[in-house]
Design a protein around this motif. Structure first.
Motif, PDB file in Angstrom:
ATOM      1  N   UNK A 204      54.317  35.669  50.809  1.00 26.39           N
ATOM      2  CA  UNK A 204      54.792  34.803  51.876  1.00 26.39           C
ATOM      3  C   UNK A 204      54.048  35.081  53.171  1.00 26.39           C
ATOM      4  N   UNK A 205      54.115  34.137  54.073  1.00 22.36           N
ATOM      5  CA  UNK A 205      53.511  34.292  55.391  1.00 22.36           C
ATOM      6  C   UNK A 205      54.091  35.520  56.085  1.00 22.36           C
ATOM      7  N   UNK A 206      53.233  36.264  56.752  1.00 17.92           N
ATOM      8  CA  UNK A 206      53.674  37.464  57.446  1.00 17.92           C
ATOM      9  C   UNK A 206      53.630  38.716  56.604  1.00 17.92           C
ATOM     10  N   UNK A 207      53.330  38.581  55.317  1.00 22.91           N
ATOM     11  CA  UNK A 207      53.211  39.741  54.427  1.00 22.91           C
ATOM     12  C   UNK A 207      51.737  40.086  54.223  1.00 22.91           C
ATOM     13  N   UNK A 208      51.467  41.357  54.119  1.00 19.64           N
ATOM     14  CA  UNK A 208      50.129  41.859  53.813  1.00 19.64           C
ATOM     15  C   UNK A 208      50.187  42.524  52.447  1.00 19.64           C
ATOM     16  N   UNK A 209      49.330  42.067  51.539  1.00 21.73           N
ATOM     17  CA  UNK A 209      49.416  42.527  50.150  1.00 21.73           C
ATOM     18  C   UNK A 209      48.179  43.325  49.738  1.00 21.73           C
ATOM     19  N   UNK A 210      48.455  44.361  48.943  1.00 21.48           N
ATOM     20  CA  UNK A 210      47.426  45.227  48.357  1.00 21.48           C
ATOM     21  C   UNK A 210      47.554  45.154  46.845  1.00 21.48           C
ATOM     22  N   UNK A 211      46.421  45.094  46.159  1.00 19.20           N
ATOM     23  CA  UNK A 211      46.424  45.250  44.701  1.00 19.20           C
ATOM     24  C   UNK A 211      45.845  46.616  44.368  1.00 19.20           C
ATOM     25  N   UNK A 212      46.538  47.369  43.518  1.00 21.68           N
ATOM     26  CA  UNK A 212      46.136  48.742  43.214  1.00 21.68           C
ATOM     27  C   UNK A 212      46.079  48.976  41.716  1.00 21.68           C
ATOM     28  N   UNK A 213      45.166  49.822  41.304  1.00 21.25           N
ATOM     29  CA  UNK A 213      44.947  50.254  39.913  1.00 21.25           C
ATOM     30  C   UNK A 213      44.126  49.226  39.140  1.00 21.25           C
ATOM     31  N   UNK A 214      43.133  49.747  38.430  1.00 22.99           N
ATOM     32  CA  UNK A 214      42.315  48.904  37.568  1.00 22.99           C
ATOM     33  C   UNK A 214      41.127  48.265  38.245  1.00 22.99           C
ATOM     34  N   UNK A 215      40.833  48.638  39.486  1.00 31.39           N
ATOM     35  CA  UNK A 215      39.694  48.057  40.207  1.00 31.39           C
ATOM     36  C   UNK A 215      38.426  48.845  39.877  1.00 31.39           C
ATOM     37  N   UNK A 216      37.625  48.314  38.992  1.00 35.39           N
ATOM     38  CA  UNK A 216      36.467  49.072  38.530  1.00 35.39           C
ATOM     39  C   UNK A 216      35.141  48.328  38.651  1.00 35.39           C
ATOM     40  N   UNK A 217      35.156  47.062  39.054  1.00 32.25           N
ATOM     41  CA  UNK A 217      33.931  46.272  39.124  1.00 32.25           C
ATOM     42  C   UNK A 217      34.026  45.283  40.271  1.00 32.25           C
ATOM     43  N   UNK A 218      32.887  44.857  40.832  1.00 31.29           N
ATOM     44  CA  UNK A 218      32.918  43.898  41.942  1.00 31.29           C
ATOM     45  C   UNK A 218      33.708  42.638  41.618  1.00 31.29           C
TER      46      UNK A 218
END
Length: 255
Positions: A204-218
């Motif tokens: 939703x608007x006003x939220x800042x989101x992070x994705x974590x785990x499994x990031x291994x390639x561009x």
């Protein structure tokens, strides 16, 4: 898995309780801290690079890499913030690493299993700008909210981590500003970026989101950016090769 981590943290909570009773807890750090939220909302996709020496799923990863050296390498390679694992038993971290990584000038996230208000107070005595609160480690939204409110009072940003829709409901109930979606299956210790894909539509608007785990390639970073994530947290894939700075530069080269 989280119950195992909770049990491992009990001696720390007991020690902090004794220190509080004796009046020997260190005072909160005075002065400004670099803004973790501002780092996440900078233009483009922010990379939170993690100092991660070991994990339950990977075992020892990089015990020989000193925190000062890694912090400097991450800053030079363009990281927006640094996640610092401080859990000792399973991740071989140390809360002292936070102080040792300040020279790079980046906001620091204390990543640990925090379940007691005294652990928030403990974090406030360090140079950390933010701390991790794992939604499902709390019995209800009220308990999670109490921890977040205490962090707010100390000027610490709270990163509320979720694994599924129920966790996300709790995070939203307490009006979390920063939400981190963890792509890890805690039972099988596997990762699946489909978790971030599934939950992204609820941002939703006003939220800042992070994705974590499994990031291994561009392409993984590009995928998260296209879904509307503001940041990604990357740890194991940066640390395991012995040159975290070079690994970060390679990972971000196409994003």
């Amino acid at each position: 898995m989280l119950d195992k981590f909770r049990i491992a943290k009990q001696p720390e909570v007991d020690l902090l309780t004794r220190m509080a009773d004796a009046g020997t807890l260190p005072p909160p750090l005075e002065g400004p801290r670099p803004s973790f939220l501002d780092a996440l909302t900078a233009p483009g996709l922010t990379v939170i690079a993690e100092y991660k020496r070991a994990s339950p799923s990977k075992g020892d990863i990089a015990l020989n890499l000193e925190p000062e050296d890694v912090a400097r390498a991450y800053a030079e390679a363009g990281a927006g913030a640094i996640s610092v694992l401080t859990e000792t038993e399973y991740f071989k971290g140390d809360i002292a690493f936070l102080e040792r990584m300040t020279a790079a000038g980046l906001p620091l996230l204390r990543k640990d299993f925090l379940v007691h208000p005294l652990q928030v107070r403990q974090t406030a005595a360090t140079p950390a700008s933010a701390l991790l609160l794992i939604a499902r480690m709390f019995p209800d939204a009220a308990a999670l909210a109490a921890m977040k409110e205490q962090a707010d009072a100390y000027g610490l940003d709270s990163v509320v981590e979720v694994f599924d829709e129920n966790d996300l409901d709790m995070a939203k109930e307490i009006n979390s500003t920063i939400i981190q979606v963890n792509n890890r299956d805690l039972d099988r210790l596997t990762t699946d970026l489909a978790i971030s894909e599934r939950l992204a539509s609820r941002k939703d608007s006003g939220e800042t989101w992070i994705s974590a785990s499994g990031m291994e390639a561009p392409e993984h970073l590009a995928r998260m950016r296209s879904l509307g994530f503001d940041a990604v947290l990357v740890g194991t894939s940066l640390m395991r090769g012995g040159d975290p700075g070079r690994a970060l530069a390679t990972l971000t080269s196409e994003v």
